[in-house]
Design a protein around this motif. Structure first.
Motif, short mmCIF file in Angstrom:
data_model
loop_
_atom_site.label_atom_id
_atom_site.label_comp_id
_atom_site.label_asym_id
_atom_site.label_seq_id
_atom_site.Cartn_x
_atom_site.Cartn_y
_atom_site.Cartn_z
N TYR A 206 20.56 -19.62 22.23
CA TYR A 206 21.92 -19.97 22.61
C TYR A 206 21.94 -20.39 24.08
CZ TYR A 206 23.50 -18.10 18.19
OH TYR A 206 23.70 -17.90 16.85
N THR A 207 22.69 -21.43 24.38
CA THR A 207 22.84 -21.86 25.76
C THR A 207 23.72 -20.85 26.50
OG1 THR A 207 24.85 -23.15 25.34
CG2 THR A 207 22.72 -24.30 25.05
N GLN A 208 23.80 -20.97 27.81
CA GLN A 208 24.65 -20.07 28.59
C GLN A 208 26.11 -20.19 28.16
OE1 GLN A 208 23.86 -20.94 32.70
NE2 GLN A 208 22.05 -19.62 32.74
N GLY A 209 26.48 -21.35 27.66
CA GLY A 209 27.85 -21.57 27.19
C GLY A 209 28.09 -21.06 25.77
N GLY A 210 27.05 -20.54 25.12
CA GLY A 210 27.20 -19.98 23.79
C GLY A 210 26.93 -20.94 22.65
N THR A 211 26.44 -22.15 22.93
CA THR A 211 26.14 -23.12 21.88
C THR A 211 24.77 -22.84 21.28
OG1 THR A 211 27.43 -24.81 23.03
CG2 THR A 211 25.88 -25.59 21.36
N ALA A 212 24.70 -22.80 19.96
CA ALA A 212 23.44 -22.56 19.27
C ALA A 212 22.55 -23.79 19.38
CB ALA A 212 23.69 -22.24 17.80
N LYS A 213 21.25 -23.55 19.55
CA LYS A 213 20.25 -24.62 19.62
C LYS A 213 19.02 -24.16 18.86
CE LYS A 213 17.22 -27.06 22.81
NZ LYS A 213 16.75 -27.19 24.19
N GLY B 167 24.72 -26.34 17.49
CA GLY B 167 25.92 -25.76 16.87
C GLY B 167 25.62 -25.06 15.55
N ARG B 168 26.56 -25.18 14.64
CA ARG B 168 26.43 -24.51 13.35
C ARG B 168 25.24 -25.05 12.57
NH1 ARG B 168 26.01 -20.20 11.01
NH2 ARG B 168 26.79 -20.06 8.90
N THR B 169 24.95 -26.35 12.72
CA THR B 169 23.78 -26.92 12.07
C THR B 169 22.52 -26.17 12.48
OG1 THR B 169 24.81 -29.11 12.00
CG2 THR B 169 22.42 -29.05 11.78
N ALA B 170 22.40 -25.86 13.76
CA ALA B 170 21.25 -25.11 14.27
C ALA B 170 21.17 -23.73 13.63
CB ALA B 170 21.36 -24.97 15.80
#
Length: 141
Positions: A21-28, A55-58
């Protein structure tokens, strides 16, 4: 200027997807996908493709795929560069826009024993993926 940047690959995962997860909370999720072709002399050449899903795809890819499984990916080529020890390095990766389950690979704990992901996993992942796209469309409207 308009153009098209679309890549389609189907290959085997060389390692299990890595979810972060990025610092902003986005899944990768990072993927290494192998494809191969045969030369005229019969020698097989394997190419490795670095892929990234967001995101959700990740999250779905990380949840339902593992090393050795086959995956179908549609995405776009993304080029980058960075500097290390005073030298420029260039990168190429595929940003995953769409994916699909395919024939599975060796040792998948989630397949039905015939090389295919179990229907339950496949339906659940597809349902989650479709709902994610609907939710994104609704937010953009």
């Amino acid at each position: 200027m308009a153009g098209i940047n679309k890549v389609i690959i189907m290959g085997y995962l060389g390692r299990s997807p890595e979810l972060a997860y990025t610092q902003g909370g986005t899944a990768k999720t990072s993927l290494a996908v192998a494809t191969s072709r045969k030369k005229q002399d019969g020698e097989e050449i394997t190419a490795w493709h670095r892929c990234t899903a967001w995101g959700r795809t990740a999250e779905i890819i990380a949840q339902y795929f593992e090393k050795g499984q086959m995956i179908y990916i549609e995405g776009e080529l993304v080029y980058g560069q960075y500097e290390k020890d005073g030298q420029k390095h260039y990168t190429t990766e595929i940003y995953v826009k769409e994916f699909a389950f395919c024939g599975a690979g060796a040792g998948s704990a989630r397949n039905d024993g015939h090389g295919q992901p179990s229907q339950n996993y496949q339906q659940q992942a597809q349902y989650q993926y479709q709902n994610q796209n609907k939710n994104q469309s609704n937010r953009l409207s």
